[in-house]
Design a protein around this motif. Structure first.
Motif, mmCIF file in Angstrom:
data_model
loop_
_atom_site.group_PDB
_atom_site.id
_atom_site.type_symbol
_atom_site.label_atom_id
_atom_site.label_comp_id
_atom_site.label_asym_id
_atom_site.label_seq_id
_atom_site.Cartn_x
_atom_site.Cartn_y
_atom_site.Cartn_z
ATOM 1 N N LEU A 195 0.828 -1.207 0.000
ATOM 2 C CA LEU A 195 0.000 0.000 0.000
ATOM 3 C C LEU A 195 0.864 1.260 0.000
ATOM 4 C CD1 LEU A 195 -2.889 -1.006 2.453
ATOM 5 C CD2 LEU A 195 -2.930 -0.937 -0.049
ATOM 6 N N ILE A 196 2.007 1.207 0.690
ATOM 7 C CA ILE A 196 2.919 2.356 0.680
ATOM 8 C C ILE A 196 3.451 2.603 -0.728
ATOM 9 C CG2 ILE A 196 5.177 3.178 1.477
ATOM 10 C CD1 ILE A 196 4.586 1.827 4.167
ATOM 11 N N LEU A 197 3.873 1.518 -1.399
ATOM 12 C CA LEU A 197 4.364 1.645 -2.783
ATOM 13 C C LEU A 197 3.256 2.124 -3.707
ATOM 14 C CD1 LEU A 197 6.516 -1.607 -2.991
ATOM 15 C CD2 LEU A 197 7.359 0.754 -2.912
ATOM 16 N N LEU A 198 2.039 1.669 -3.460
ATOM 17 C CA LEU A 198 0.900 2.091 -4.276
ATOM 18 C C LEU A 198 0.626 3.575 -4.082
ATOM 19 C CD1 LEU A 198 -1.209 0.724 -6.197
ATOM 20 C CD2 LEU A 198 -2.735 0.611 -4.222
ATOM 21 N N ALA A 199 0.719 4.047 -2.837
ATOM 22 C CA ALA A 199 0.502 5.471 -2.547
ATOM 23 C C ALA A 199 1.604 6.339 -3.143
ATOM 24 C CB ALA A 199 0.436 5.675 -1.036
ATOM 25 N N GLN A 200 2.788 5.742 -3.360
ATOM 26 C CA GLN A 200 3.892 6.484 -3.968
ATOM 27 C C GLN A 200 3.776 6.561 -5.489
ATOM 28 O OE1 GLN A 200 7.320 4.388 -2.491
ATOM 29 N NE2 GLN A 200 7.294 5.426 -0.484
ATOM 30 N N GLY A 201 2.739 5.963 -6.034
ATOM 31 C CA GLY A 201 2.500 6.092 -7.474
ATOM 32 C C GLY A 201 2.847 4.878 -8.308
ATOM 33 N N ASN A 202 3.100 3.735 -7.686
ATOM 34 C CA ASN A 202 3.398 2.511 -8.436
ATOM 35 C C ASN A 202 2.102 1.833 -8.880
ATOM 36 O OD1 ASN A 202 6.513 2.003 -8.108
ATOM 37 N ND2 ASN A 202 5.775 2.696 -6.108
ATOM 38 N N THR A 203 1.451 2.447 -9.840
ATOM 39 C CA THR A 203 0.141 1.960 -10.290
ATOM 40 C C THR A 203 0.159 1.475 -11.737
ATOM 41 O OG1 THR A 203 -0.505 4.207 -10.949
ATOM 42 C CG2 THR A 203 -1.062 3.527 -8.699
ATOM 43 N N ARG A 204 1.333 1.408 -12.336
ATOM 44 C CA ARG A 204 1.377 1.088 -13.767
ATOM 45 C C ARG A 204 0.842 -0.309 -14.076
ATOM 46 N NH1 ARG A 204 6.266 0.882 -11.496
ATOM 47 N NH2 ARG A 204 7.542 -1.018 -11.723
ATOM 48 N N ASN A 205 0.991 -1.250 -13.144
ATOM 49 C CA ASN A 205 0.524 -2.612 -13.395
ATOM 50 C C ASN A 205 -0.992 -2.744 -13.291
ATOM 51 O OD1 ASN A 205 3.159 -3.502 -13.754
ATOM 52 N ND2 ASN A 205 3.411 -4.045 -11.588
ATOM 53 N N PHE A 206 -1.661 -1.684 -12.776
ATOM 54 C CA PHE A 206 -3.120 -1.721 -12.665
ATOM 55 C C PHE A 206 -3.802 -0.993 -13.824
ATOM 56 C CE2 PHE A 206 -1.489 -2.203 -8.367
ATOM 57 C CZ PHE A 206 -2.207 -3.296 -7.912
ATOM 58 N N GLU A 207 -3.009 -0.423 -14.720
ATOM 59 C CA GLU A 207 -3.584 0.243 -15.891
ATOM 60 C C GLU A 207 -4.075 -0.813 -16.891
ATOM 61 O OE1 GLU A 207 -0.486 2.703 -17.347
ATOM 62 O OE2 GLU A 207 -0.419 3.996 -15.561
ATOM 63 N N ASN A 208 -5.223 -0.553 -17.469
ATOM 64 C CA ASN A 208 -5.837 -1.503 -18.420
ATOM 65 C C ASN A 208 -5.949 -2.893 -17.796
ATOM 66 O OD1 ASN A 208 -5.819 0.583 -20.437
ATOM 67 N ND2 ASN A 208 -3.666 0.105 -20.847
ATOM 68 N N SER A 272 -0.734 -5.938 -3.431
ATOM 69 C CA SER A 272 0.676 -5.672 -3.129
ATOM 70 C C SER A 272 1.597 -6.382 -4.116
ATOM 71 C CB SER A 272 0.995 -6.123 -1.696
ATOM 72 O OG SER A 272 0.248 -5.384 -0.755
ATOM 73 N N TYR A 273 1.272 -7.626 -4.443
ATOM 74 C CA TYR A 273 2.089 -8.362 -5.411
ATOM 75 C C TYR A 273 2.120 -7.637 -6.757
ATOM 76 C CZ TYR A 273 1.899 -12.384 -2.217
ATOM 77 O OH TYR A 273 2.009 -13.231 -1.136
ATOM 78 N N PHE A 274 0.942 -7.189 -7.216
ATOM 79 C CA PHE A 274 0.861 -6.526 -8.525
ATOM 80 C C PHE A 274 1.496 -5.139 -8.495
ATOM 81 C CE2 PHE A 274 -2.910 -9.413 -9.204
ATOM 82 C CZ PHE A 274 -2.289 -10.185 -10.171
ATOM 83 N N THR A 275 1.614 -4.558 -7.311
ATOM 84 C CA THR A 275 2.296 -3.273 -7.204
ATOM 85 C C THR A 275 3.781 -3.414 -7.512
ATOM 86 O OG1 THR A 275 0.728 -2.585 -5.493
ATOM 87 C CG2 THR A 275 2.761 -1.328 -5.657
ATOM 88 N N VAL A 276 4.354 -4.566 -7.184
ATOM 89 C CA VAL A 276 5.794 -4.791 -7.348
ATOM 90 C C VAL A 276 6.115 -5.549 -8.625
ATOM 91 C CG1 VAL A 276 7.801 -5.927 -6.295
ATOM 92 C CG2 VAL A 276 6.151 -4.741 -4.846
ATOM 93 N N MET A 277 5.235 -6.467 -9.035
ATOM 94 C CA MET A 277 5.509 -7.345 -10.177
ATOM 95 C C MET A 277 4.475 -7.179 -11.269
ATOM 96 S SD MET A 277 6.490 -10.878 -8.161
ATOM 97 C CE MET A 277 5.462 -10.521 -6.725
ATOM 98 N N THR A 278 4.919 -7.292 -12.508
ATOM 99 C CA THR A 278 3.983 -7.368 -13.630
ATOM 100 C C THR A 278 3.368 -8.763 -13.652
ATOM 101 O OG1 THR A 278 5.666 -8.157 -15.186
ATOM 102 C CG2 THR A 278 5.411 -5.753 -14.940
ATOM 103 N N THR A 279 2.342 -8.933 -14.465
ATOM 104 C CA THR A 279 1.701 -10.251 -14.557
ATOM 105 C C THR A 279 2.691 -11.300 -15.060
ATOM 106 O OG1 THR A 279 0.898 -9.666 -16.761
ATOM 107 C CG2 THR A 279 -0.601 -9.306 -14.910
ATOM 108 N N THR A 280 3.543 -10.917 -15.998
ATOM 109 C CA THR A 280 4.546 -11.857 -16.524
ATOM 110 C C THR A 280 5.538 -12.254 -15.441
ATOM 111 O OG1 THR A 280 4.355 -10.861 -18.716
ATOM 112 C CG2 THR A 280 6.293 -12.221 -18.296
ATOM 113 N N GLU A 281 6.008 -11.268 -14.661
ATOM 114 C CA GLU A 281 6.965 -11.567 -13.592
ATOM 115 C C GLU A 281 6.331 -12.438 -12.514
ATOM 116 O OE1 GLU A 281 9.749 -7.527 -13.789
ATOM 117 O OE2 GLU A 281 7.924 -7.559 -12.567
#
Length: 491
Positions: A195-208, A272-281
């Motif tokens: 959640l901390i990483l998400l609040a810092q703007g790590n939202t690219r893996n949730f786009e589309n 939290s997992y998706f905040t750090v890793m892409t679906t492929t990773e």
């Protein structure tokens, strides 16, 4: 005065010798312990190791999170149906006494046969093998730990857990509380970090999040199948109904609180997992939580394996605590050796049943890989879930005289029954394999043992079992359980 002194000494002697007034299971589990058993049994190694099984079928972040939430809702609805069953038929043993009341002895026996011989002890063995793998991994950096080390550690874990639960109900529940608290610590670390990483703007893996989603009955059913496996254990409290304090209040309350807590944790952990890793990773990761720890918690990456080990041993303890009661009830009904229904005179625990369960689980450690066996028997789990909840619907019409302190709306058991049929048939239809036939044949083979040892009770079998029962009773200091007047009055 002398008489009073003598009486006091006799009372103290009786307490010191730990001689109970009645040989029955004691009601020692309160609300907190009940919630701990639910949470501690459900949250095992699955959510830390392989959430990729849901993602591989959902194929995108959005559907994946929806399926995790839907699985939690389905588990809650099923558990509420079991809450009605548990308060209507206040007997331990999970599905066993409910199938007995609704459909008679044969379905109940087939459930106990399948559960006691394969499903539950093999699952117990797998959890302990997972625990031993995490414990031994730091000592074999850069290589796979030897199989003999893993199996010996797993056998030691089974021996420890079996001993604790055979000695004391209270000690087993305290141990469960400790391990549940430990696993909630690592769950909280992963969630808060994400959640901390998400609040810092790590939202690219949730786009589309719903892009490139290919929806089909086969993939959705398999995704649900894998997700519900992670939620398995939502019915564990019904295995120990006779040991709950105030079950009419604590059983449904513990179910709602426990499963809701697990559902929220599962969804947030996946976020939290998706905040750090892409679906492929994430799909390429062998242990998702460990990969998360390597990227986020460095240099304290050792925290994740340690607490995952606590999580798995806690799940194993909860499984042993509840499954031992199934063995106990099956023995009490005459569907297993009678000695398995006996209770320790000093400890007031179903010690023979727990020890039997531990021995069978230890045997399952010997083969190299039993995960494939459990996968094929997993569909049998939902077969019996569906049959049990169908029994709830049937008893609404055939057993109207039974008191129902909890009564769920009729559409809930109907919905859960239909979903159970879907979950049983979907994997077979989408990917038919011969092993499913072998599983069905194994379940039906229980009819042979039922006919020989339960229905007819041949004299030669009685001549063999009676001296064995007598010697085991003296060796283990156990006795037949006394009738529970409270439970009897409810039937």
């Amino acid at each position: 005065m002398e008489t009073n002194l003598r009486k006091r000494r006799e009372d103290e002697k009786s307490i010191q010798s730990n001689e109970p007034k009645t040989t029955t299971l004691q009601k020692e589990l309160g609300l907190l312990s009940s919630i701990s058993i639910i949470v501690g049994t459900i949250i095992g190694s699955g959510i830390f190791i392989s959430p990729k099984s849901v993602l591989s079928n959902a194929e995108a972040v959005g559907p994946c999170l929806i399926i995790w939430a839907a699985c939690g809702i389905l588990a809650t609805l099923g558990a509420l149906c079991f809450a009605e069953l548990g308060t209507m038929i206040p007997k331990s043993g999970g599905e066993y006494p409910y199938l007995m009341e609704a459909f008679g002895p044969i379905p109940a026996y087939l459930f106990s046969w399948t559960s006691l011989i394969v499903m539950k002890p093999a699952s117990f063995a797998i959890i302990c093998l997972s625990f031993s793998t995490y414990v031994s991994a730091p000592f074999y950096s850069g290589c796979q730990p030897p199989d003999i080390v893993i199996k010996c550690l797993a056998a030691t874990a089974i021996l420890f857990i079996t001993t604790v639960n055979a000695l004391s109900v209270r000690l087993g529940s305290y141990l469960q509380n400790v391990f549940t608290a430990a696993k909630l610590v690592i769950v909280a670390i992963i969630i808060i970090s994400g959640l901390i990483l998400l609040a810092q703007g790590n939202t690219r893996n949730f786009e589309n999040s719903f892009e490139s989603t290919k929806v089909s009955v086969g993939t959705i059913s398999l995704a649900f199948y894998n997700g519900l496996w992670a939620y398995d254990g939502w019915n564990q409290l019904n295995y120990i109904t006779e040991e709950l304090r105030n079950p009419y209040r604590n059983l449904p309350l513990a179910i709602v609180i426990g499963i809701s807590l697990v559902t929220v944790c599962y969804i947030l952990m996946n976020v939290s997992y998706f905040t750090v890793m892409t679906t492929t990773e994430l799909l390429q990761s062998q242990a998702v939580a460990v990969t998360f720890g390597d990227r986020v918690l460095y240099p304290a990456t050792w925290v994740v394996p340690l607490f995952v080990a606590f999580s798995t041993i806690g799940a194993a303890n909860g499984t042993c605590f509840t499954a031992g009661r199934l063995v106990y009830v099956a023995g009490r009904e005459g569907h297993m050796l009678k000695v398995l229904s006996y209770i320790s005179v000093k400890r007031l625990t179903p010690a023979p049943a727990i020890i039997f369960y531990g021995i069978i689980a230890t045997i399952y450690i010997i083969p190299g890989d039993i995960n494939s066996l459990i996968n094929y028997f997993n569909f049998a789990t939902w077969l019996f879930y569906g049959l049990t909840i169908l029994g709830l619907i049937v008893m609404r019409f055939t057993r109207k005289e039974l008191e129902r302190p909890i009564k769920v709306p009729i559409f809930i058991p109907i919905l859960v029954t239909l979903l159970s049929v879907f979950l049983v048939l979907a994997p077979i239809i989408s990917k038919p394999e011969l092993e499913y036939l072998y599983c069905v044949l194994f379940m039906l083979s229980g009819l042979i043992f039922y006919y020989l040892f339960v229905y007819h009770k041949f004299g030669w079998a009685q001549k063999i079992s009676k001296p064995i029962t007598m010697h085991l009773q003296m060796l283990m200091e156990v006795a037949p359980p006394e009738e529970d007047p409270e439970a009897k009055s409810k039937l």
